[in-house]
Every structure is written in structure tokens, then in C-alpha cells.
Design a protein around this motif. Structure first.
Motif, PDB file in Angstrom:
ATOM      1  N   THR A 184       3.492   7.441  -6.250  1.00  0.00           N
ATOM      2  CA  THR A 184       2.812   8.578  -6.899  1.00  0.00           C
ATOM      3  C   THR A 184       3.300   9.904  -6.307  1.00  0.00           C
ATOM      4  O   THR A 184       3.430  10.890  -7.031  1.00  0.00           O
ATOM      5  N   LEU A 185       3.600   9.903  -4.995  1.00  0.00           N
ATOM      6  CA  LEU A 185       4.111  11.127  -4.374  1.00  0.00           C
ATOM      7  C   LEU A 185       5.520  11.435  -4.878  1.00  0.00           C
ATOM      8  O   LEU A 185       5.875  12.585  -5.116  1.00  0.00           O
ATOM      9  N   ALA A 198       6.519  14.877  -6.723  1.00  0.00           N
ATOM     10  CA  ALA A 198       7.593  15.733  -6.206  1.00  0.00           C
ATOM     11  C   ALA A 198       8.629  15.995  -7.290  1.00  0.00           C
ATOM     12  O   ALA A 198       9.083  17.130  -7.489  1.00  0.00           O
ATOM     13  N   VAL A 232       1.273   4.255  -3.064  1.00  0.00           N
ATOM     14  CA  VAL A 232       0.957   5.677  -2.906  1.00  0.00           C
ATOM     15  C   VAL A 232       2.217   6.537  -2.846  1.00  0.00           C
ATOM     16  O   VAL A 232       2.240   7.655  -3.382  1.00  0.00           O
ATOM     17  N   HIS A 286       0.838  -1.194   0.000  1.00  0.00           N
ATOM     18  CA  HIS A 286       0.000   0.000   0.000  1.00  0.00           C
ATOM     19  C   HIS A 286       0.887   1.264   0.000  1.00  0.00           C
ATOM     20  O   HIS A 286       0.708   2.162  -0.814  1.00  0.00           O
ATOM     21  N   TYR A 287       1.854   1.274   0.908  1.00  0.00           N
ATOM     22  CA  TYR A 287       2.796   2.409   0.953  1.00  0.00           C
ATOM     23  C   TYR A 287       3.541   2.559  -0.372  1.00  0.00           C
ATOM     24  O   TYR A 287       3.706   3.664  -0.884  1.00  0.00           O
ATOM     25  N   PHE A 303      15.004  14.756  -1.507  1.00  0.00           N
ATOM     26  CA  PHE A 303      14.484  14.219  -0.237  1.00  0.00           C
ATOM     27  C   PHE A 303      13.133  14.844   0.064  1.00  0.00           C
ATOM     28  O   PHE A 303      12.907  16.018  -0.250  1.00  0.00           O
ATOM     29  N   LEU A 304      12.260  14.071   0.668  1.00  0.00           N
ATOM     30  CA  LEU A 304      10.950  14.619   1.042  1.00  0.00           C
ATOM     31  C   LEU A 304      10.565  14.123   2.437  1.00  0.00           C
ATOM     32  O   LEU A 304      10.761  12.953   2.763  1.00  0.00           O
ATOM     33  N   ARG A 305      10.051  15.033   3.231  1.00  0.00           N
ATOM     34  CA  ARG A 305       9.573  14.671   4.567  1.00  0.00           C
ATOM     35  C   ARG A 305       8.114  15.104   4.656  1.00  0.00           C
ATOM     36  O   ARG A 305       7.798  16.276   4.472  1.00  0.00           O
ATOM     37  N   LEU A 306       7.256  14.154   4.918  1.00  0.00           N
ATOM     38  CA  LEU A 306       5.822  14.415   4.984  1.00  0.00           C
ATOM     39  C   LEU A 306       5.381  14.199   6.415  1.00  0.00           C
ATOM     40  O   LEU A 306       5.509  13.096   6.959  1.00  0.00           O
ATOM     41  N   ARG A 307       4.900  15.254   7.016  1.00  0.00           N
ATOM     42  CA  ARG A 307       4.462  15.127   8.403  1.00  0.00           C
ATOM     43  C   ARG A 307       2.940  15.025   8.457  1.00  0.00           C
ATOM     44  O   ARG A 307       2.239  15.742   7.751  1.00  0.00           O
ATOM     45  N   THR A 308       2.467  14.139   9.306  1.00  0.00           N
ATOM     46  CA  THR A 308       1.025  13.984   9.494  1.00  0.00           C
ATOM     47  C   THR A 308       0.736  14.027  11.000  1.00  0.00           C
ATOM     48  O   THR A 308       1.661  14.060  11.813  1.00  0.00           O
ATOM     49  N   LEU A 309      -0.547  14.002  11.343  1.00  0.00           N
ATOM     50  CA  LEU A 309      -0.920  13.987  12.766  1.00  0.00           C
ATOM     51  C   LEU A 309      -0.302  12.801  13.488  1.00  0.00           C
ATOM     52  O   LEU A 309       0.100  12.909  14.637  1.00  0.00           O
ATOM     53  N   ARG A 310      -0.238  11.641  12.827  1.00  0.00           N
ATOM     54  CA  ARG A 310       0.178  10.405  13.498  1.00  0.00           C
ATOM     55  C   ARG A 310       1.655  10.049  13.354  1.00  0.00           C
ATOM     56  O   ARG A 310       2.220   9.373  14.199  1.00  0.00           O
ATOM     57  N   HIS A 311       2.263  10.425  12.238  1.00  0.00           N
ATOM     58  CA  HIS A 311       3.655  10.039  12.042  1.00  0.00           C
ATOM     59  C   HIS A 311       4.312  10.900  10.967  1.00  0.00           C
ATOM     60  O   HIS A 311       3.673  11.769  10.380  1.00  0.00           O
TER      61      HIS A 311
END
Lengths: 97, 97
Positions: free
Chosen positions: B49-50, B54, B46, B42-43, B69-77
Motif C-alpha cells: 500500500t505504501l 508513493a 502494508v 504482514h510487511y 526508491f523510498l526510505r522510511l525511518r522510524t524510532l526502531r528501524h
């Protein structure tokens, strides 16, 4: 846009590695920018698509999660993207190291 | 995959805030993972595509630049994405603060 954001923009402008700060509404229209307007429009258009993709990726992995921040590093600079409810902030900066 | 990457993976696994590490080839196929395989798939889908988005954004803004490099921050992780020539590395970690 809140006074808090205005304050943050003023603060950010004094950071020596920051090249530009843009505040863009959800339609991709720049609300505020410290950069040349046509360049801001270009950033607004492409960063809007990246914001949408990041949001989509986060929700696809977990529909209860939320995208809060993105840092995109390139050879030449870093782009920070901070999504808010009605707009998003893009900061262009030189890499720290 | 180079010995350097293998070494990096071993090192990363000992970081207490790291939830998972995935190495995914350019077709979106997992090469290595420390996570459950279906979740990795699953990761892989998706994040592929990210990665593409980018890359597209960076080149659209400057065709001589390169996404590193890409860092994606979310509420959970946080999700870190490191693109290499033949594959990309995805690290899932708990936020540091």
C-alpha cells in the motif's frame, strides 16, 4: 514554529542541491515556503496523504513505533518529509549522485 | 527474478545492520524472504500500500516522473523500498547512527 526550525530553513536554503523547502501544518496549509505558492499547495496536498500513509504503515506494523522521516527518490529529484507534532517539513532536492 | 537480484540479496545478508530482506511480487505475494513468513506477509501487505501511495504521489506531482526508491525511518528501524517492474524489494535495517 520554533526558532530551531527557522534556523534549519535558513541553513538548508544555502545547500546548492536544494530546490525548495516547505513547512506545512497538519491541515495541509503551507506555513512557510521557498517555492511558488500554487506548487507548494500541490505538494502540501499530496505529501499530506503520503505522511498519513507512512504513519499508518508504521503503526500497523508496530503500534509502539513512530514514523520519524521519509525520503522519496524519483527520476528527477528527491523529496524529504520530516514529520513534527504540529506540522511537517518537505524538502525538494536534486539527487546527490 | 534476475541473477543480479539474487546476488544483491546474498550481499545484503552480510551487512550487520540488516534485519531482513523481502522480495514481494506486484500482487503482494512474497517471492523470497530472510524473515519469518507471517511477518513477511504482514510487511508485504502494508508495504504494497505504501508503494502504491508513493507511486501515486510522484505521478500526481509530475506525470512524466517515476518513483525509484523510498526510505522510511522510524524510532526502531529503517525500511527501504525499491520498486522494480514485476516485484519490489523491502529491506529492514537498524538505523546506522
Amino acid at each position: 514554529m520554533s526558532a530551531e526550525v527557522e534556523e534549519m530553513l535558513k541553513r538548508f536554503q544555502n545547500f546548492k542541491n536544494i530546490v525548495g523547502i516547505m513547512v506545512i501544518d497538519n491541515d495541509g496549509i503551507p506555513i512557510k515556503t521557498t517555492m511558488e505558492y500554487n506548487l507548494t499547495l500541490h505538494y502540501a496536498a499530496v505529501m499530506q496523504t503520503l505522511r498519513e500513509k507512512a504513519q499508518q504503515v508504521v503503526l500497523d506494523l508496530d503500534a509502539t513505533n513512530e514514523f520519524t522521516f521519509l525520503r522519496l527518490r524519483t527520476l528527477r529529484h528527491e523529496v524529504l518529509l520530516c514529520p513534527e507534532v504540529d506540522y511537517f517539513i518537505v524538502v525538494l532536492q536534486l539527487p546527490c549522485d
